[in-house]
Design a protein around this motif. Sequence first.
Motif, mmCIF file in Angstrom:
data_model
loop_
_atom_site.group_PDB
_atom_site.id
_atom_site.type_symbol
_atom_site.label_atom_id
_atom_site.label_comp_id
_atom_site.label_asym_id
_atom_site.label_seq_id
_atom_site.Cartn_x
_atom_site.Cartn_y
_atom_site.Cartn_z
ATOM 1 N N ARG A 1 -46.512 -26.148 -26.160
ATOM 2 C CA ARG A 1 -45.785 -26.713 -27.297
ATOM 3 C C ARG A 1 -46.670 -27.617 -28.148
ATOM 4 N NH1 ARG A 1 -41.047 -24.237 -28.589
ATOM 5 N NH2 ARG A 1 -39.943 -26.129 -29.089
ATOM 6 N N ASP B 1 -47.103 -26.617 -31.895
ATOM 7 C CA ASP B 1 -46.391 -27.439 -32.882
ATOM 8 C C ASP B 1 -47.296 -28.443 -33.570
ATOM 9 O OD1 ASP B 1 -44.157 -26.101 -32.232
ATOM 10 O OD2 ASP B 1 -43.224 -27.708 -31.081
ATOM 11 N N ILE B 2 -48.197 -29.061 -32.817
ATOM 12 C CA ILE B 2 -49.044 -30.087 -33.418
ATOM 13 C C ILE B 2 -50.398 -29.491 -33.800
ATOM 14 C CG2 ILE B 2 -50.052 -32.383 -33.132
ATOM 15 C CD1 ILE B 2 -47.780 -33.104 -31.359
ATOM 16 N N HIS C 1 -64.141 -43.552 -27.344
ATOM 17 C CA HIS C 1 -62.798 -43.869 -26.895
ATOM 18 C C HIS C 1 -62.107 -42.650 -26.277
ATOM 19 C CE1 HIS C 1 -59.237 -46.269 -26.682
ATOM 20 N NE2 HIS C 1 -58.560 -45.221 -27.109
ATOM 21 N N PHE D 1 -60.309 -41.939 -22.448
ATOM 22 C CA PHE D 1 -58.966 -41.381 -22.221
ATOM 23 C C PHE D 1 -59.036 -40.210 -21.237
ATOM 24 C CE2 PHE D 1 -55.924 -38.094 -24.004
ATOM 25 C CZ PHE D 1 -54.801 -38.572 -23.345
ATOM 26 N N ARG E 1 -59.898 -41.162 -17.397
ATOM 27 C CA ARG E 1 -59.071 -42.087 -16.593
ATOM 28 C C ARG E 1 -58.484 -41.399 -15.366
ATOM 29 N NH1 ARG E 1 -53.468 -40.861 -18.507
ATOM 30 N NH2 ARG E 1 -54.281 -38.916 -19.263
ATOM 31 N N LEU F 1 -54.171 -33.687 -30.474
ATOM 32 C CA LEU F 1 -53.371 -34.809 -30.973
ATOM 33 C C LEU F 1 -54.234 -35.792 -31.755
ATOM 34 C CD1 LEU F 1 -50.974 -35.672 -28.006
ATOM 35 C CD2 LEU F 1 -50.438 -34.467 -30.114
ATOM 36 N N LEU G 1 -53.508 -37.492 -35.330
ATOM 37 C CA LEU G 1 -53.305 -38.942 -35.469
ATOM 38 C C LEU G 1 -54.290 -39.515 -36.490
ATOM 39 C CD1 LEU G 1 -51.803 -41.471 -34.544
ATOM 40 C CD2 LEU G 1 -53.515 -41.768 -32.745
ATOM 41 N N THR H 1 -41.126 -31.005 -30.496
ATOM 42 C CA THR H 1 -41.870 -31.295 -29.281
ATOM 43 C C THR H 1 -41.526 -32.654 -28.683
ATOM 44 O OG1 THR H 1 -43.642 -30.094 -30.344
ATOM 45 C CG2 THR H 1 -44.209 -31.238 -28.340
ATOM 46 N N VAL I 1 -47.027 -38.129 -33.790
ATOM 47 C CA VAL I 1 -48.192 -37.824 -32.948
ATOM 48 C C VAL I 1 -48.336 -38.874 -31.850
ATOM 49 C CG1 VAL I 1 -50.635 -37.307 -32.909
ATOM 50 C CG2 VAL I 1 -49.344 -36.860 -34.967
ATOM 51 N N LEU I 2 -48.108 -40.114 -32.225
ATOM 52 C CA LEU I 2 -48.218 -41.200 -31.263
ATOM 53 C C LEU I 2 -47.221 -40.998 -30.113
ATOM 54 C CD1 LEU I 2 -49.995 -43.702 -31.265
ATOM 55 C CD2 LEU I 2 -48.066 -45.002 -32.152
ATOM 56 N N ALA J 1 -46.057 -38.176 -29.097
ATOM 57 C CA ALA J 1 -46.560 -37.052 -28.301
ATOM 58 C C ALA J 1 -47.672 -37.518 -27.365
ATOM 59 C CB ALA J 1 -47.063 -35.934 -29.218
ATOM 60 N N PHE J 2 -48.527 -38.412 -27.859
ATOM 61 C CA PHE J 2 -49.593 -38.983 -27.024
ATOM 62 C C PHE J 2 -48.977 -39.723 -25.836
ATOM 63 C CE2 PHE J 2 -53.439 -38.883 -29.903
ATOM 64 C CZ PHE J 2 -54.329 -38.493 -28.918
ATOM 65 N N VAL K 1 -47.905 -37.669 -22.913
ATOM 66 C CA VAL K 1 -48.912 -37.198 -21.968
ATOM 67 C C VAL K 1 -49.638 -38.372 -21.293
ATOM 68 C CG1 VAL K 1 -49.241 -34.968 -23.071
ATOM 69 C CG2 VAL K 1 -50.653 -36.891 -23.784
ATOM 70 N N GLY K 2 -49.061 -39.573 -21.442
ATOM 71 C CA GLY K 2 -49.556 -40.696 -20.648
ATOM 72 C C GLY K 2 -50.752 -41.443 -21.215
ATOM 73 N N ALA K 3 -50.946 -41.377 -22.517
ATOM 74 C CA ALA K 3 -52.075 -42.107 -23.102
ATOM 75 C C ALA K 3 -51.707 -43.579 -23.317
ATOM 76 C CB ALA K 3 -52.459 -41.473 -24.429
ATOM 77 N N LEU L 1 -55.457 -46.989 -28.272
ATOM 78 C CA LEU L 1 -55.779 -45.779 -29.047
ATOM 79 C C LEU L 1 -55.512 -45.992 -30.531
ATOM 80 C CD1 LEU L 1 -56.095 -42.589 -27.912
ATOM 81 C CD2 LEU L 1 -53.892 -42.420 -29.027
#
Lengths: 212, 212
Positions: free
Chosen positions: A51, A55-56, A160, A164, A167, A184, A188, B95, B132-133, B135-136, B139-141, B146
């Motif tokens: 997705r 989508d993104i 950066h 990510f 980690r 993403l 962003l 999403t 977008v943020l 969505a980030f 996924v655990g960002a 960021l």
Amino acid sequence: MRIAELSQKTGVPVPTIKYYLREGLLPSGELTSPNQARYDNRHVQRLRLVRVLLDIGRLPIATIRDLLAALDRPDPDVHSVLGSALPAILTTRDTVEPAAVTAAKARVDDLVARRGWLVGSGAPARQAAAEVLAAFEQVGADVADLLEQYADAAERIAVHDLRFVGRTADAEEMLHAAVVGSILGDSLLAALRRLAQEHESAKKFGIRRDDC
Amino acid sequence: MRIAELSQKTGVPVPTIKYYLREGLLPSGELTSPNQARYDNRHVQRLRLVRVLLDIGRLPIATIRDLLAALDRPDPDVHSVLGSALPAILTTRDTVEPAAVTAAKARVDDLVARRGWLVGSGAPARQAAAEVLAAFEQVGADVADLLEQYADAAERIAVHDLRFVGRTADAEEMLHAAVVGSILGDSLLAALRRLAQEHESAKKFGIRRDDC
């Protein structure tokens, strides 16, 4: 879990899941009867990834298939996985003169060498950068200055980004993070760049907005 | 010039030009007989713009039509023109959870306020960044860190972008530069980010490549 539960967990409608199965974006479940299959948490994760890419990332189905195949190889690595997604993100071949791309490619190679970037000579991003750079030249941009400014920004962001990705110690999770973060991150950055552009433009042209 | 010359000048095949005419991406030429039209340099420019938006920006036809309509308004401005292209670049609605987007939107608004960015409260990029943020986050960002890093990069790039847009005094050329620069800039940044990521990854994971 059955397909209905997979749908409920991910918010993706059952017919869409069936479409992804047919298109090879989602591996088949384990057959429990001739027309019933069982799915697990790997399907949930894979579905979420698909997705994001659709989508993104707005990647074409065929590119997503290639990318997932690269992920599913016995010993996948970040470079080859991300490399397989890049060609589709940038397709400028029709727009830009081949000779201009060749000249731009030399500039990109020079930039990589000067900055001491450890990048394979066949990395698809070299070609991709060259194609966009050539398109910029076609509209009269000062590419030398532009390239350095953008490379500075890319360097800072990559440091950066790797933090990510790094980690987690699990190789599969790391690859997942790399793919999602790449897609993403582009979006962003694009959205924040628009906001910052609006600000710069307001400062430069003295536009006052009542709703600021 | 006739359509054949327009095709020759731009490298776009005649059937494709006819398709763009039908889709409203290119204004009609001046009719010189019931089935012959004359085109001018504005058609050449418009055609080049359409190719960049299609091939590099990968924008849907309908979005390009909206963007060109915004460009053709009697008194177009950079903000509304660029704003009309953004929603299509980022479509994450399916999403990401609406509640997560609302929370992320507050973070973006806070960022804009803290940095003193002069950005309209209804700017589509605020919503795009929030989606977008969110969505980030899914996924655990670590989105707080960021967001700041990416905003730093966006600020620096925007200063340079506005220099590129501002180099011409002609309003129409300036808008053209803003649109092209926005679309191409996203792609250039994405390609350079991949190169810098490969470098960081090679440093971090100690990958040695024979072809470096």
